[in-house]
Structure formats: structure tokens, C-alpha cells
Design an enzyme around this catalytic site. Structure first.
Site, PDB file in Angstrom:
ATOM      1  N   ARG A   1       7.837   5.180   2.450  1.00  0.00           N
ATOM      2  CA  ARG A   1       7.823   4.775   1.047  1.00  0.00           C
ATOM      3  C   ARG A   1       7.593   5.965   0.127  1.00  0.00           C
ATOM      4  O   ARG A   1       8.140   6.047  -0.969  1.00  0.00           O
ATOM      5  CB  ARG A   1       6.722   3.730   0.852  1.00  0.00           C
ATOM      6  CG  ARG A   1       6.762   3.103  -0.493  1.00  0.00           C
ATOM      7  CD  ARG A   1       5.571   2.220  -0.780  1.00  0.00           C
ATOM      8  NE  ARG A   1       5.319   2.275  -2.206  1.00  0.00           N
ATOM      9  CZ  ARG A   1       5.932   1.527  -3.095  1.00  0.00           C
ATOM     10  NH1 ARG A   1       6.796   0.649  -2.724  1.00  0.00           N
ATOM     11  NH2 ARG A   1       5.663   1.665  -4.384  1.00  0.00           N
TER      12      ARG A   1
ATOM     13  N   ILE B   1      -6.501  -3.207  -4.921  1.00  0.00           N
ATOM     14  CA  ILE B   1      -5.305  -2.377  -5.105  1.00  0.00           C
ATOM     15  C   ILE B   1      -4.054  -3.023  -4.493  1.00  0.00           C
ATOM     16  O   ILE B   1      -3.027  -3.121  -5.153  1.00  0.00           O
ATOM     17  CB  ILE B   1      -5.496  -0.963  -4.488  1.00  0.00           C
ATOM     18  CG1 ILE B   1      -6.868  -0.369  -4.854  1.00  0.00           C
ATOM     19  CG2 ILE B   1      -4.356  -0.030  -4.896  1.00  0.00           C
ATOM     20  CD1 ILE B   1      -7.098  -0.060  -6.306  1.00  0.00           C
TER      21      ILE B   1
ATOM     22  N   ASP C   1      -7.740   2.805   1.106  1.00  0.00           N
ATOM     23  CA  ASP C   1      -7.341   3.222   2.455  1.00  0.00           C
ATOM     24  C   ASP C   1      -8.517   3.223   3.432  1.00  0.00           C
ATOM     25  O   ASP C   1      -8.315   3.346   4.637  1.00  0.00           O
ATOM     26  CB  ASP C   1      -6.687   4.612   2.414  1.00  0.00           C
ATOM     27  CG  ASP C   1      -5.314   4.551   1.760  1.00  0.00           C
ATOM     28  OD1 ASP C   1      -4.757   3.452   1.663  1.00  0.00           O
ATOM     29  OD2 ASP C   1      -4.813   5.611   1.335  1.00  0.00           O
TER      30      ASP C   1
ATOM     31  N   LYS D   1      -2.439  13.766   4.123  1.00  0.00           N
ATOM     32  CA  LYS D   1      -1.062  13.246   4.184  1.00  0.00           C
ATOM     33  C   LYS D   1      -0.523  12.975   2.785  1.00  0.00           C
ATOM     34  O   LYS D   1       0.580  13.398   2.442  1.00  0.00           O
ATOM     35  CB  LYS D   1      -1.059  11.937   4.993  1.00  0.00           C
ATOM     36  CG  LYS D   1       0.217  11.127   4.836  1.00  0.00           C
ATOM     37  CD  LYS D   1       0.179   9.850   5.647  1.00  0.00           C
ATOM     38  CE  LYS D   1      -0.511   8.687   4.986  1.00  0.00           C
ATOM     39  NZ  LYS D   1       0.294   7.955   3.989  1.00  0.00           N
ATOM     40  N   ASN D   2      -1.337  12.265   1.978  1.00  0.00           N
ATOM     41  CA  ASN D   2      -0.830  11.805   0.689  1.00  0.00           C
ATOM     42  C   ASN D   2      -0.729  12.922  -0.344  1.00  0.00           C
ATOM     43  O   ASN D   2      -0.216  12.707  -1.437  1.00  0.00           O
ATOM     44  CB  ASN D   2      -1.669  10.637   0.183  1.00  0.00           C
ATOM     45  CG  ASN D   2      -1.417   9.405   1.041  1.00  0.00           C
ATOM     46  OD1 ASN D   2      -0.450   9.363   1.808  1.00  0.00           O
ATOM     47  ND2 ASN D   2      -2.290   8.423   0.940  1.00  0.00           N
TER      48      ASN D   2
ATOM     49  N   ASP E   1       5.659  -3.093   1.943  1.00  0.00           N
ATOM     50  CA  ASP E   1       5.299  -2.880   3.331  1.00  0.00           C
ATOM     51  C   ASP E   1       4.160  -3.803   3.688  1.00  0.00           C
ATOM     52  O   ASP E   1       3.838  -4.717   2.931  1.00  0.00           O
ATOM     53  CB  ASP E   1       5.022  -1.409   3.652  1.00  0.00           C
ATOM     54  CG  ASP E   1       3.786  -0.891   3.004  1.00  0.00           C
ATOM     55  OD1 ASP E   1       2.989  -1.719   2.522  1.00  0.00           O
ATOM     56  OD2 ASP E   1       3.593   0.322   2.989  1.00  0.00           O
TER      57      ASP E   1
HETATM   58  N1  EPU Z   1       2.110  -0.612  -8.584  1.00  0.00           N
HETATM   59  C1  EPU Z   1       2.913  -1.378  -9.388  1.00  0.00           C
HETATM   60  N2  EPU Z   1       3.900  -0.752 -10.087  1.00  0.00           N
HETATM   61  C2  EPU Z   1       4.143   0.576 -10.007  1.00  0.00           C
HETATM   62  C3  EPU Z   1       3.316   1.362  -9.159  1.00  0.00           C
HETATM   63  C4  EPU Z   1       2.299   0.730  -8.457  1.00  0.00           C
HETATM   64  O1  EPU Z   1       2.729  -2.582  -9.491  1.00  0.00           O
HETATM   65  O2  EPU Z   1       5.052   1.071 -10.675  1.00  0.00           O
HETATM   66  C5  EPU Z   1       1.035  -1.275  -7.850  1.00  0.00           C
HETATM   67  C6  EPU Z   1       1.275  -1.289  -6.359  1.00  0.00           C
HETATM   68  O3  EPU Z   1       2.068  -2.392  -5.999  1.00  0.00           O
HETATM   69  C7  EPU Z   1      -0.119  -1.357  -5.804  1.00  0.00           C
HETATM   70  C8  EPU Z   1      -0.946  -0.583  -6.820  1.00  0.00           C
HETATM   71  O4  EPU Z   1      -0.160  -0.541  -8.004  1.00  0.00           O
HETATM   72  O5  EPU Z   1      -0.548  -2.664  -5.753  1.00  0.00           O
HETATM   73  C9  EPU Z   1      -1.332   0.817  -6.403  1.00  0.00           C
HETATM   74  O6  EPU Z   1      -0.208   1.589  -6.173  1.00  0.00           O
HETATM   75  P1  EPU Z   1      -0.189   3.172  -6.284  1.00  0.00           P
HETATM   76  O7  EPU Z   1       1.070   3.542  -6.978  1.00  0.00           O
HETATM   77  O8  EPU Z   1      -1.480   3.677  -6.825  1.00  0.00           O
HETATM   78  O9  EPU Z   1      -0.112   3.577  -4.741  1.00  0.00           O
HETATM   79  P2  EPU Z   1       1.031   4.361  -3.992  1.00  0.00           P
HETATM   80  O10 EPU Z   1       1.380   5.588  -4.725  1.00  0.00           O
HETATM   81  O11 EPU Z   1       2.112   3.410  -3.601  1.00  0.00           O
HETATM   82  C10 EPU Z   1      -0.643   5.831  -2.644  1.00  0.00           C
HETATM   83  C11 EPU Z   1      -0.892   6.160  -1.205  1.00  0.00           C
HETATM   84  C12 EPU Z   1      -1.500   4.966  -0.504  1.00  0.00           C
HETATM   85  C13 EPU Z   1      -2.791   4.615  -1.187  1.00  0.00           C
HETATM   86  C14 EPU Z   1      -2.546   4.352  -2.689  1.00  0.00           C
HETATM   87  C15 EPU Z   1      -3.801   4.078  -3.472  1.00  0.00           C
HETATM   88  C16 EPU Z   1       0.853   7.715  -0.695  1.00  0.00           C
HETATM   89  C17 EPU Z   1       2.074   8.015   0.070  1.00  0.00           C
HETATM   90  N3  EPU Z   1       0.371   6.495  -0.582  1.00  0.00           N
HETATM   91  O12 EPU Z   1       0.266   4.748  -2.660  1.00  0.00           O
HETATM   92  O13 EPU Z   1      -1.763   5.384   0.837  1.00  0.00           O
HETATM   93  O14 EPU Z   1      -3.336   3.471  -0.597  1.00  0.00           O
HETATM   94  O15 EPU Z   1      -1.886   5.504  -3.266  1.00  0.00           O
HETATM   95  O16 EPU Z   1      -4.702   5.103  -3.338  1.00  0.00           O
HETATM   96  O17 EPU Z   1       0.323   8.570  -1.388  1.00  0.00           O
HETATM   97  C18 EPU Z   1      -1.911   5.227   3.175  1.00  0.00           C
HETATM   98  O18 EPU Z   1      -1.989   6.455   3.192  1.00  0.00           O
HETATM   99  O19 EPU Z   1      -2.125   4.527   4.193  1.00  0.00           O
HETATM  100  C19 EPU Z   1      -1.565   4.566   1.915  1.00  0.00           C
HETATM  101  C20 EPU Z   1      -1.154   3.321   1.853  1.00  0.00           C
END
Ligand code: EPU
Length: 428
Positions: A95, A330, A308, A25-26, A119
Site C-alpha cells: 500500500r 485509527i 501499530d 520500515k515506514n 487491507d
Molecule cells: N485516511 C483516510 N483518508 C486519507 C488518508 C487516511 O480516511 O486520505 C484514514 C485511513 O483510512 C486510516 C487513518 O486515516 O483509518 C490513518 O491513516 P494514515 O494515512 O495516517 O496511515 P497510513 O499512511 O495509511 C501509516 C503506516 C501504518 C500506520 C499508520 C498510522 C506506512 C506504510 N504505514 O499508514 O503502518 O499504522 O501510518 O500510524 O507508513 C504498519 O506498519 O504495520 C502500518 C500499518
């Protein structure tokens, strides 16, 4: 009367057989955003049939693309000039739609995307996306719930240090940098297999990215990219979910469709808990004969233990022999679902980003509620180790990330059904 879907599982089954996972998915969601970078027809294969992909298809349609989803193939026709606005009604549902920010800014020089908001697993900021794009010369403001970015003279390559290896920020910056003037270096970049997948697709489109899978990505900007056909990498989180479910139910399952090295730490934890794991090239087999032993688990960015899979780690701990310390690094709200596990009789105490879980021989079936995708899957699996029937509500969360979840469980020997139940309404 409103109706809601629930999944009911009967505890006591031992998972056995074969299961095949689809594309991640991601990865697939972001590959669809990558398509925006090239005019013409992009085809993405091995796309999972889940709600989030259907929402992303709609995001792209609103940007002027023609999108067809046929089985596991997404065909995306991108116009010469895609739109530059993504509205709240779609972004709030997904998101990940924030990942159109980078590619649209690169192609259009202007973009207005609704802020997705937090979320159920945490606050999830965007500061690294914003500061990285600003370093590349974008002017970024926020108003009326939107992020507005403009770079009328184009983006320029620059050196960017991320405070944390954010998956989403790395992706947005990559997708912006491929069309920027000059060289961009992203330091402390995310190293997830899904990032490597995106880099491979971008390079096939004519981008010049080196360092994929390491902490330093170097991107030499090019003038234009061409559309390609690309196959999505297998879903390591769905595969890991099956691996933990097998260990928890003392079963034996071969999981196909993913490279086991993407799950190295997770599979090693299962070995420490007493499982036998046989890795193949695009598959692995897990067998567990006895009650799992407690193991401590700490989530970290890849190659660490994936956040995850945290609900599955907690699930394993709830039925393990001994006590486990589970640490989440995380997301600040990842333990939200723990109260639902406690309804199943689990002994869990959380304090900040730690959870202490004292294993029990059996859990006890009860009605519970999914709070996010992974928590939902984790609760269903915990229900497999519970006496009686567990009914998991709000399964629309599970539909966002697990294609064929119920039929796969049934194939592996679980008594499971999806039911549509009336939801009472209370009038004032
Ligand atoms: N964060 C910040 N500032 C930013 C970006 C991130 O503070 O500018 C923080 C977030 O708040 C969080 C942490 O950094 O606490 C990690 O965020 P990250 O950007 O790595 O995650 P994401 O891109 O929002 C993706 C996946 C998530 C998965 C995470 C970590 C997608 C759509 N989502 O989220 O997947 O948990 O990476 O591997 O790719 C899921 O599939 O159920 C899911 C939540």
C-alpha cells in the site's frame, strides 16, 4: 503440495539480553520515494531487510530507476525522466507504494497509480491525498482502478487543512509541495518521527521545509533538488514490540537503535503496568519482575500511543492482573486478529473500537494465523506467555516488517523455530 512458513515458539521463556532495531520500515519506504525527486544517485542507509523494501525497490525499478539493496543500504539511481505509472500487481502488495503519487506528479506533471485497496486492518481511504493535491492545482480522476493525476503547468503552493493528521497524506503532499511554485502550508499535519526523517532528508536535498514534528508544515517550493546520502531513523514500532514482549515475559532487555522519547507514552504505560524503564540516548532498558498490572490504552496519532503497537497492548492485557480497556482510533479493522488471540485462551470482547480484556495468569499454546504485520508479531509474543507450543501461520506478514525476528527471539532466550510445513490442497 504447497508449503507455507510458520513460526513455532515454546511458551515460558523470560526475555533477557540485548536487541538492536534497524531503520523504520515506514520511514525507509518513503525515503525511497523521496529519492524520485532528484535526478542522480541517492543512498539510503539503515534500511531494514524486509519484504516491503524489496517490493518498493521493484516499484522504483519499474519507474526506470536502478536500485541496489546491499545489506542495509539502498542505492537508487534516478533518471532525468522517471516513469509515471505504478501498476496494480505491485501496488496491491504494498500500500505504501501510493507514496510515489506526490513525487512523480511534482516531477512529471502526470502520474497514474493503481489504487491500493483496503487491507486487513481497515478501509484506508485516499481522500485527503487527493483533495490536498487538487488544492495544489492537480486535476485528479479515478478510472479502471487507477488514480490519475495531472498538473501540466506544475503544482502551486497553497494552504491545505487535513481533516485528520494522516501519515500518508502528509507525506504525499510534502513530496509534491517541495517542487511546487510558491509556499504550501499543511495544517493538522502528521507529526510522526518518520515525517521528521523525511523532512530532514528533503531539506538536505535543498528543500525548504519548516515546522517538521509540529502540526503545521510550511514548504517553500524550489526549482530542483539534488540527491543525497541519508540514514533512516530507528524503528520505534519494532523497539516497542520488544519492550512489550519483555514486560509480558517478566524479562529484562536493553533495546538499542531508537530514541526512547519516540515511545514516551508506550514506555509510560509499561511503567504503569509495573515495569522499570531506564531510558538512554539511543537505547532503553525494560525490566519487569512481577505479573503486569492492567492498564487502559488509547491509540492516537503521534505523540499518542501508536496503533501499530495495539496488538502488543492487547497481548499485555491478556496476561495482566485485572481488566484493561483498549481503544483503537485509527483503523476500523485493527481488531481482526483478536479471534486468533482468543484461540490462545485470551479473554477479549470487542465492541466497535473498544476491547475489554480480562487478564489471565497464562495463555494456552495453539495454532494461530497472522492477519497483518503487527498482529503477527503480537501473536508470536503472546505465544511466549502460553503453555506449550504456539504455531503462527502466514508469517509472510511478519517478514514485511520485522527483520531477523526469529533470530532475535532466539538470542533473547526463546525456544523458537521457523518451519516450512506442507499445506493440504483440496481438489474438487
Ligand atoms: N485516511 C483516510 N483518508 C486519507 C488518508 C487516511 O480516511 O486520505 C484514514 C485511513 O483510512 C486510516 C487513518 O486515516 O483509518 C490513518 O491513516 P494514515 O494515512 O495516517 O496511515 P497510513 O499512511 O495509511 C501509516 C503506516 C501504518 C500506520 C499508520 C498510522 C506506512 C506504510 N504505514 O499508514 O503502518 O499504522 O501510518 O500510524 O507508513 C504498519 O506498519 O504495520 C502500518 C500499518
Amino acid at each position: 503440495m504447497a508449503r507455507v512458513d510458520v513460526i513455532r515458539v515454546k511458551g515460558g521463556a523470560r526475555l533477557a539480553g540485548d536487541v538492536t532495531v534497524g531503520g523504520a520500515k515506514n520511514s525507509a519506504l518513503k525515503l525511497m520515494a523521496v529519492a524520485l525527486l532528484a535526478e542522480g544517485q541517492t543512498v539510503i542507509g539503515n534500511v531494514p531487510r524486509i519484504t516491503d523494501i524489496a517490493i518498493m525497490a521493484e516499484v522504483l525499478r519499474r519507474l526506470g530507476c536502478q536500485v541496489t539493496l546491499d545489506g542495509t543500504e539502498a542505492t537508487i539511481d534516478v533518471p532525468a525522466e522517471p516513469g509515471s505509472e505504478a501498476d496494480y500487481d505491485l501496488v496491491r502488495r504494498l500500500r505504501a507504494s501510493i507514496c510515489v503519487l506526490g513525487p512523480l506528479l511534482a516531477r512529471r506533471g502526470y502520474v497514474r497509480v493503481a489504487l491500493p485497496g483496503g487491507d486487513m486492518i481497515g478501509s484506508r481511504g485516499l481522500d485527503m491525498h487527493v483533495s490536498g493535491l487538487a488544492r495544489m492545482g492537480a486535476d485528479i480522476t479515478g478510472e479502471h482502478g487507477f488514480v490519475i493525476a495531472s498538473a501540466p503547468n506544475g503544482l502551486r503552493g497553497s494552504k491545505i487543512w487535513l481533516d485528520f493528521p494522516s501519515v500518508g497524506a502528509t507525506e504525499n503532499l510534502l513530496m509534491a509541495a517541495v517542487l511546487a511554485k510558491g509556499v504550501t502550508e499543511i495544517d493538522n499535519a502528521a507529526r510522526e518521527p518518520e515525517i521528521v526523517d523525511i523532512c530532514q532528508m528533503l531539506n538536505a536535498m535543498g528543500a525548504r521545509i519548516s515546522g517538521a514534528g509540529t502540526s503545521i508544515l510550511e514548504i517553500e517550493g524550489v526549482d530542483a533538488l539534488r540527491p543525497v546520502r541519508h540514514t533512516t531513523v530507528g524503528d520505534r514500532i519494532v523497539a516497542g514490540t520488544w519492550a512489550f514482549a519483555t514486560a509480558m515475559t517478566r524479562g529484562e532487555v536493553t533495546v538499542h537503535g531508537v530514541r526512547p522519547e519516540f515511545l514516551d507514552i508506550a514506555l509510560d504505560k509499561l511503567v504503569q503496568a509495573g515495569a522499570v524503564v531506564d531510558p538512554g540516548e539511543q537505547h532503553f532498558r525494560v525490566r519487569m519482575d512481577d505479573r503486569p498490572k492492567a492498564v487502559d490504552i488509547v491509540t492516537l496519532p503521534f505523540p499518542g500511543f501508536a496503533t501499530d503497537l495495539l496488538p502488543m497492548a492487547i497481548g499485555l492485557a491478556t496476561v495482566a492482573e485485572g481488566s484493561s480497556l483498549i481503544t483503537e482510533n485509527i483503523f476500523d479493522g485493527r481488531f481482526m486478529f483478536v479471534n486468533e488471540m482468543v484461540r490462545l485462551g485470551a479473554d477479549i470482547r470487542t465492541d466497535g473500537h473498544h476491547a475489554v480484556v480480562r487478564g489471565r495468569e497464562r495463555l494456552s499454546g495453539a495454532p494461530v494465523r497472522a492477519t497483518d504485520i503487527r498482529a503477527g508479531a503480537g501473536l508470536v509474543i503472546a505465544g511466549l506467555c502460553a503453555d506449550g507450543v504456539t504455531e503462527v501461520g502466514e508469517v509472510h506478514h511478519i517478514d514485511r516488517g520485522y527483520p531477523d525476528f526469529v533470530s532475535d527471539l532466539a538470542k533473547l532466550g526463546v525456544e523458537v523455530e521457523r518451519a516450512d510445513v506442507p499445506e493440504p490442497t483440496f481438489d474438487f
